[in-house]
Design an enzyme around this catalytic site. Structure first.
Site, PDB file in Angstrom:
ATOM      1  N   ARG A   1      -4.750   6.527  -7.892  1.00  0.00           N
ATOM      2  CA  ARG A   1      -4.492   7.961  -7.796  1.00  0.00           C
ATOM      3  C   ARG A   1      -4.302   8.570  -9.185  1.00  0.00           C
ATOM      4  NH1 ARG A   1       0.324   7.869  -3.466  1.00  0.00           N
ATOM      5  NH2 ARG A   1       0.259  10.128  -3.788  1.00  0.00           N
TER       6      ARG A   1
ATOM      7  N   THR B   1      -1.746   5.739   2.151  1.00  0.00           N
ATOM      8  CA  THR B   1      -2.996   4.992   2.040  1.00  0.00           C
ATOM      9  C   THR B   1      -3.166   4.124   3.279  1.00  0.00           C
ATOM     10  OG1 THR B   1      -2.797   4.901  -0.372  1.00  0.00           O
ATOM     11  CG2 THR B   1      -4.298   3.329   0.652  1.00  0.00           C
TER      12      THR B   1
ATOM     13  N   LEU C   1       0.868  -1.169   0.000  1.00  0.00           N
ATOM     14  CA  LEU C   1       0.000   0.000   0.000  1.00  0.00           C
ATOM     15  C   LEU C   1       0.909   1.224   0.000  1.00  0.00           C
ATOM     16  CD1 LEU C   1      -2.722  -0.775   2.732  1.00  0.00           C
ATOM     17  CD2 LEU C   1      -2.974  -0.937   0.241  1.00  0.00           C
ATOM     18  N   ASP C   2       0.472   2.301  -0.639  1.00  0.00           N
ATOM     19  CA  ASP C   2       1.236   3.536  -0.576  1.00  0.00           C
ATOM     20  C   ASP C   2       1.329   4.005   0.871  1.00  0.00           C
ATOM     21  OD1 ASP C   2       1.363   3.471  -3.313  1.00  0.00           O
ATOM     22  OD2 ASP C   2      -0.206   4.962  -3.628  1.00  0.00           O
ATOM     23  N   ARG C   3       2.357   4.759   1.155  1.00  0.00           N
ATOM     24  CA  ARG C   3       2.606   5.211   2.529  1.00  0.00           C
ATOM     25  C   ARG C   3       1.406   5.937   3.127  1.00  0.00           C
ATOM     26  NH1 ARG C   3       7.990   8.622   4.355  1.00  0.00           N
ATOM     27  NH2 ARG C   3       7.558   8.749   6.590  1.00  0.00           N
TER      28      ARG C   3
END
Length: 398
Positions: free
Chosen positions: A316, A214, A210-212
């Site tokens: 995104r 998110t 997961l993105d930081r």
């Protein structure tokens, strides 16, 4: 009274910038708004189901994967592995290999693709030969008492757990916590998992990212066996992920399909994913289904997202591409003369809401994460009902 049988939903006619609507049967196409001014879900959709305790089926237990190679070997990239990053390729082939070990052998040039050095982010092509050096799991650490810092880390991890059994756990990762290490990152989930090594020295393993910024469902394998099975499920797209986001404006149509090619664009300061053309260097096909759940004064929309592919920053980049960027996104929100409504925090409003994936020992893992504090605050301020039906349930699996 006879009951109408729902037909499978199919993507239909093109829309600008890669968005296409998907439609249900006539019975499913409800009016866009209902009495009281609140928008209704366009389709008759089922609510997100609450996760139930998982019970493994012993008959489906499989043997542990073979040990890691102890000497140099050369393997050929398969069709399933085409366009896979080098580091993901190693993780998929050899579950349990640590992130640091992968980076080390790539950095030293010990791994080669068609005889040449490769970067961990390079994409592989079917038929290429990959030279793999001897590999080893990290040496198990002693089972002595944890330090004060390690005890705090273990407590923090346990507070994140929203599902756990002998093979798998799902963390509710908070926004701002990185999944893996990198430049400028001092704390990340991968390093934190060191404190959860079992009696055999096995450390829980990441099987996706997961993105930081998110928050939400992060799946962790507790054994090599589980890591092999779960990684395979992601590779073969057997995993279903649903995300919630707050976006600028209201997408039209309210349900649709976004299909583009994405490629990384590097700069001195940062890197982003840009919409590319088929055949561009490094371009990968990316598909996302979206559905508007509820709106606020036509300025903001709560959108449910189902990615079919799993490209970096896919959701995104896709929402920005159709001109409905995710609120608080520092990389992709570039709408001019747009002011953040009062009271909302300028943080990424993206939640990995739900994950559904086959359990390694039979059955299905189905876990949902709650809204993180900053998103819950926004939902409350905007009067959005976070227990509403989620129309993304009707999107095709593709």
């Amino acid at each position: 009274m006879s009951r109408r049988v729902k037909r499978p939903l199919r993507p239909a006619g093109d829309r600008p910038k890669g968005a296409r609507p998907y439609r249900g049967s006539q019975a499913e196409r409800a009016p866009a708004h209902r009495a009281g001014g609140k928008p209704a879900a366009r389709f008759a959709a089922s609510p997100l189901r609450a996760s139930k305790p998982f019970v493994a089926e012993p008959a489906k237990v499989a043997p542990e994967p073979p040990p890691l190679p102890t000497k140099v070997q050369t393997v050929v990239v398969t069709a399933d592995e085409n366009n896979m990053r080098v580091d993901r390729f190693l993780e998929a082939r050899f579950p349990g290999l640590s992130f640091s070990h992968i980076q080390r052998i790539v950095r030293k040039g010990e791994l080669r693709v068609n005889g040449k050095r490769a970067d961990s982010k390079d994409r592989l092509e079917e038929g290429q030969s990959v030279r793999i050096p001897p590999l080893k799991l990290e040496t198990p650490k002693g089972a002595g008492p944890l330090s004060e810092a390690a005890t705090k880390t273990l407590k923090a991890l346990k507070e994140m757990i929203i599902f756990e059994d002998a093979d798998v756990m799902v963390l509710n990762k908070p926004a701002g916590l990185a999944v893996q290490g990198g430049s400028g990152i001092t704390r990340n989930v991968d390093d934190m998992l060191e404190v959860m090594r079992d009696a055999k020295g096995q450390k829980p393993r990441l099987v996706h990212r997961l993105d930081r910024e998110t928050s939400g469902c992060l799946l962790i394998a507790k054994t090599r066996f589980a890591a092999t099975a779960l990684t395979g499920s992601f590779r073969h797209r057997s995993a279903r992920k649903i995300y919630w986001a707050l976006v600028a404006g209201v997408p039209k149509p309210k349900q649709g399909r976004i299909s583009t090619y994405l490629a990384k664009e590097e700069s001195e300061e940062d890197s982003i994913m840009r919409v590319a053309k088929h055949g561009d260097e490094g371009a990968s096909h990316a598909v996302t289904y979206y559905a508007v759940v509820e709106t606020s004064a036509q300025k903001l929309a709560w959108v449910s997202l189902k990615p079919v592919t799993g490209r970096t920053h896919q959701l995104r980049a896709h929402m920005a591409h159709i001109d409905h960027a995710i609120v608080g996104d520092p990389k992709y929100f570039n709408k001019e003369n747009w002011a953040l409504p009062g009271g909302l925090q300028n943080r990424l409003h993206l939640l990995a809401r739900r994950i559904v994936i086959p359990h390694p020992r039979g059955g299905v893992i189905d876990v949902s994460a709650p809204l993180p504090p900053h998103m819950l605050q926004s939902w409350n301020l905007l009067g959005l009902e976070h227990d509403r039906f989620d129309p993304i349930e009707n999107a095709p699996e593709e």
